[in-house]
Design a protein around this motif. Sequence first.
Motif, PDB file in Angstrom:
ATOM      1  N   PRO A  74      30.492  46.605  30.535  1.00 33.09           N
ATOM      2  CA  PRO A  74      31.904  46.657  29.904  1.00 33.09           C
ATOM      3  C   PRO A  74      33.208  46.862  30.588  1.00 33.09           C
ATOM      4  O   PRO A  74      33.014  47.649  31.679  1.00 33.09           O
ATOM      5  CB  PRO A  74      31.390  47.831  29.134  1.00 33.09           C
ATOM      6  CG  PRO A  74      29.977  47.984  29.021  1.00 33.09           C
ATOM      7  CD  PRO A  74      29.558  47.393  30.229  1.00 33.09           C
ATOM      8  N   GLY A  75      33.987  46.217  30.046  1.00 31.19           N
ATOM      9  CA  GLY A  75      35.456  46.638  30.608  1.00 31.19           C
ATOM     10  C   GLY A  75      36.120  47.794  30.550  1.00 31.19           C
ATOM     11  O   GLY A  75      35.621  48.257  29.207  1.00 31.19           O
ATOM     12  N   VAL A 108      27.758  43.074  37.352  1.00 33.14           N
ATOM     13  CA  VAL A 108      29.005  43.177  37.817  1.00 33.14           C
ATOM     14  C   VAL A 108      29.578  44.259  37.398  1.00 33.14           C
ATOM     15  O   VAL A 108      29.591  44.614  35.857  1.00 33.14           O
ATOM     16  CB  VAL A 108      29.928  41.996  37.469  1.00 33.14           C
ATOM     17  CG1 VAL A 108      31.291  41.858  37.989  1.00 33.14           C
ATOM     18  CG2 VAL A 108      29.476  40.636  38.149  1.00 33.14           C
ATOM     19  N   VAL A 109      30.374  45.296  38.120  1.00 36.83           N
ATOM     20  CA  VAL A 109      30.809  46.476  37.573  1.00 36.83           C
ATOM     21  C   VAL A 109      32.261  46.394  38.111  1.00 36.83           C
ATOM     22  O   VAL A 109      32.184  46.603  39.401  1.00 36.83           O
ATOM     23  CB  VAL A 109      29.794  47.717  37.939  1.00 36.83           C
ATOM     24  CG1 VAL A 109      30.691  49.004  37.139  1.00 36.83           C
ATOM     25  CG2 VAL A 109      28.572  47.627  37.211  1.00 36.83           C
ATOM     26  N   HIS A 110      33.141  46.532  37.510  1.00 43.82           N
ATOM     27  CA  HIS A 110      34.508  46.544  37.925  1.00 43.82           C
ATOM     28  C   HIS A 110      34.759  47.983  38.460  1.00 43.82           C
ATOM     29  O   HIS A 110      34.239  48.943  38.036  1.00 43.82           O
ATOM     30  CB  HIS A 110      35.779  46.377  37.028  1.00 43.82           C
ATOM     31  CG  HIS A 110      35.980  44.809  36.467  1.00 43.82           C
ATOM     32  ND1 HIS A 110      36.895  44.490  35.738  1.00 43.82           N
ATOM     33  CD2 HIS A 110      35.279  43.853  36.908  1.00 43.82           C
ATOM     34  CE1 HIS A 110      36.581  43.290  35.160  1.00 43.82           C
ATOM     35  NE2 HIS A 110      35.488  42.866  36.009  1.00 43.82           N
ATOM     36  N   TYR A 144      15.902  49.983  38.210  1.00 46.00           N
ATOM     37  CA  TYR A 144      15.610  48.637  37.593  1.00 46.00           C
ATOM     38  C   TYR A 144      15.663  47.571  38.496  1.00 46.00           C
ATOM     39  O   TYR A 144      15.574  46.326  38.038  1.00 46.00           O
ATOM     40  CB  TYR A 144      16.490  48.331  36.361  1.00 46.00           C
ATOM     41  CG  TYR A 144      16.187  49.626  35.272  1.00 46.00           C
ATOM     42  CD1 TYR A 144      15.160  49.493  34.346  1.00 46.00           C
ATOM     43  CD2 TYR A 144      17.244  50.687  35.026  1.00 46.00           C
ATOM     44  CE1 TYR A 144      15.093  50.238  33.427  1.00 46.00           C
ATOM     45  CE2 TYR A 144      17.000  51.374  34.007  1.00 46.00           C
ATOM     46  CZ  TYR A 144      15.715  51.230  33.127  1.00 46.00           C
ATOM     47  OH  TYR A 144      15.643  52.303  32.099  1.00 46.00           O
ATOM     48  N   ASN A 145      15.737  47.804  39.707  1.00 43.58           N
ATOM     49  CA  ASN A 145      15.793  46.837  40.758  1.00 43.58           C
ATOM     50  C   ASN A 145      17.000  45.809  40.565  1.00 43.58           C
ATOM     51  O   ASN A 145      16.805  44.669  40.489  1.00 43.58           O
ATOM     52  CB  ASN A 145      14.448  46.252  40.991  1.00 43.58           C
ATOM     53  CG  ASN A 145      14.653  45.358  42.231  1.00 43.58           C
ATOM     54  OD1 ASN A 145      15.371  45.675  43.199  1.00 43.58           O
ATOM     55  ND2 ASN A 145      13.691  44.197  42.225  1.00 43.58           N
ATOM     56  N   VAL A 146      18.139  46.222  40.179  1.00 40.43           N
ATOM     57  CA  VAL A 146      19.302  45.359  40.009  1.00 40.43           C
ATOM     58  C   VAL A 146      20.457  45.734  40.958  1.00 40.43           C
ATOM     59  O   VAL A 146      20.509  46.839  41.474  1.00 40.43           O
ATOM     60  CB  VAL A 146      19.949  45.717  38.618  1.00 40.43           C
ATOM     61  CG1 VAL A 146      21.358  44.949  38.297  1.00 40.43           C
ATOM     62  CG2 VAL A 146      18.841  45.420  37.397  1.00 40.43           C
ATOM     63  N   THR A 147      21.035  44.742  41.478  1.00 41.40           N
ATOM     64  CA  THR A 147      22.084  44.964  42.373  1.00 41.40           C
ATOM     65  C   THR A 147      23.721  44.942  41.683  1.00 41.40           C
ATOM     66  O   THR A 147      23.934  44.466  40.911  1.00 41.40           O
ATOM     67  CB  THR A 147      22.244  43.834  43.358  1.00 41.40           C
ATOM     68  OG1 THR A 147      20.874  43.787  44.377  1.00 41.40           O
ATOM     69  CG2 THR A 147      23.405  43.687  44.611  1.00 41.40           C
ATOM     70  N   ILE A 148      24.262  45.853  42.169  1.00 36.55           N
ATOM     71  CA  ILE A 148      25.749  46.101  41.454  1.00 36.55           C
ATOM     72  C   ILE A 148      26.586  45.173  42.265  1.00 36.55           C
ATOM     73  O   ILE A 148      26.748  45.126  43.558  1.00 36.55           O
ATOM     74  CB  ILE A 148      25.997  47.398  41.875  1.00 36.55           C
ATOM     75  CG1 ILE A 148      25.066  48.737  40.888  1.00 36.55           C
ATOM     76  CG2 ILE A 148      27.537  47.585  41.026  1.00 36.55           C
ATOM     77  CD1 ILE A 148      25.651  49.796  41.207  1.00 36.55           C
ATOM     78  N   GLY A 149      27.308  44.337  41.501  1.00 36.97           N
ATOM     79  CA  GLY A 149      28.464  43.511  42.071  1.00 36.97           C
ATOM     80  C   GLY A 149      29.733  44.267  41.946  1.00 36.97           C
ATOM     81  O   GLY A 149      30.440  44.241  40.780  1.00 36.97           O
ATOM     82  N   LEU A 150      30.352  44.335  43.049  1.00 36.85           N
ATOM     83  CA  LEU A 150      31.946  44.814  43.208  1.00 36.85           C
ATOM     84  C   LEU A 150      32.763  43.570  43.117  1.00 36.85           C
ATOM     85  O   LEU A 150      32.456  42.770  43.550  1.00 36.85           O
ATOM     86  CB  LEU A 150      32.057  45.701  44.417  1.00 36.85           C
ATOM     87  CG  LEU A 150      31.073  46.611  44.706  1.00 36.85           C
ATOM     88  CD1 LEU A 150      31.515  47.416  45.986  1.00 36.85           C
ATOM     89  CD2 LEU A 150      30.898  47.747  43.868  1.00 36.85           C
TER      90      LEU A 150
END
Length: 290
Positions: A74-75, A108-110, A144-150
């Motif tokens: 979410p933005g 993706v997390v801003h 959850y083995n997820v990579t956060i995308g900056l």
Amino acid sequence: MKIGVGLTMMDRQYPGYLDSLVKYSEIGYDVLDYSMYSEGEGSIFLQDGWQAYAEKLREVADKHNLWFAQMHSPGMGPVGREPMEEVKLELTKRAFEFCSILGTKHLVVHPRMFTDGIYGQNQERILEYNLQFYGSLLPYARKYNVTIGLENMFAWDPQKRQYCPTTFSDVEEMLECIRRLGDEHVAVCFDTGHYNVLGKNPAEGVRILGDKLELLHVHDNFGNGDHHLAPGYGTINWTEFMQALKDVGYKGTFTAEAESMSRKLPAAAEYDAAKLTYSILKALVEEAGM
């Protein structure tokens, strides 16, 4: 290289994401980007049984040989200015479980931005805030083995009435954030349009990021607005950009965030816009030998 698109591109012609999956597959897309960007109060993801919706999405995608390669959280508005702060934080946390159900590897997390954080002002204080913010999400990423995308960002200067740099406009700052977090579940989502709108060359950004670049938001603009157009409809040099991806050994997907190609068209033309966008992406990938 797998070719992808954001799900919002045909949401008027085929209401409901489930209805459009078969159409994206028919066009030729390999992967999809599910956006929770506009989710807030009343979101399906805050209701009991939301996992059943996610499981249905996965079922239909699998049936049509599609993969949700990435997702957008979410933005959120600037710190202190976001009216749904707690709601969106909760949705962001739930997004990791959503990713695990869909088989999505990147969320993706801003970065959290501040109104006093343009032109590099208060950069260290804001970076420290974001280190704590992303650090609070890492337990979910690991679980959850997820990579956060900056994602690289831009802002608006109300005094000069122009776009300007802000948190993570500088890709070196993103790399510093990753270095300090020191966790394998963090990488970069490079947004070509966000870089171009600040007068920067996206190919140069890719070369600086190197192997920390794991996913893309591919779109074009004229350098004076975040237009979200398909490649070739703006000022980005795509031949140079594709060469940069090859040079750094990019292994991710080539996913468009070009929803403006369909937004101002009649709803009945959205399929054609998605098909044109796919043809452009495919031609770039093939010409680059990727």
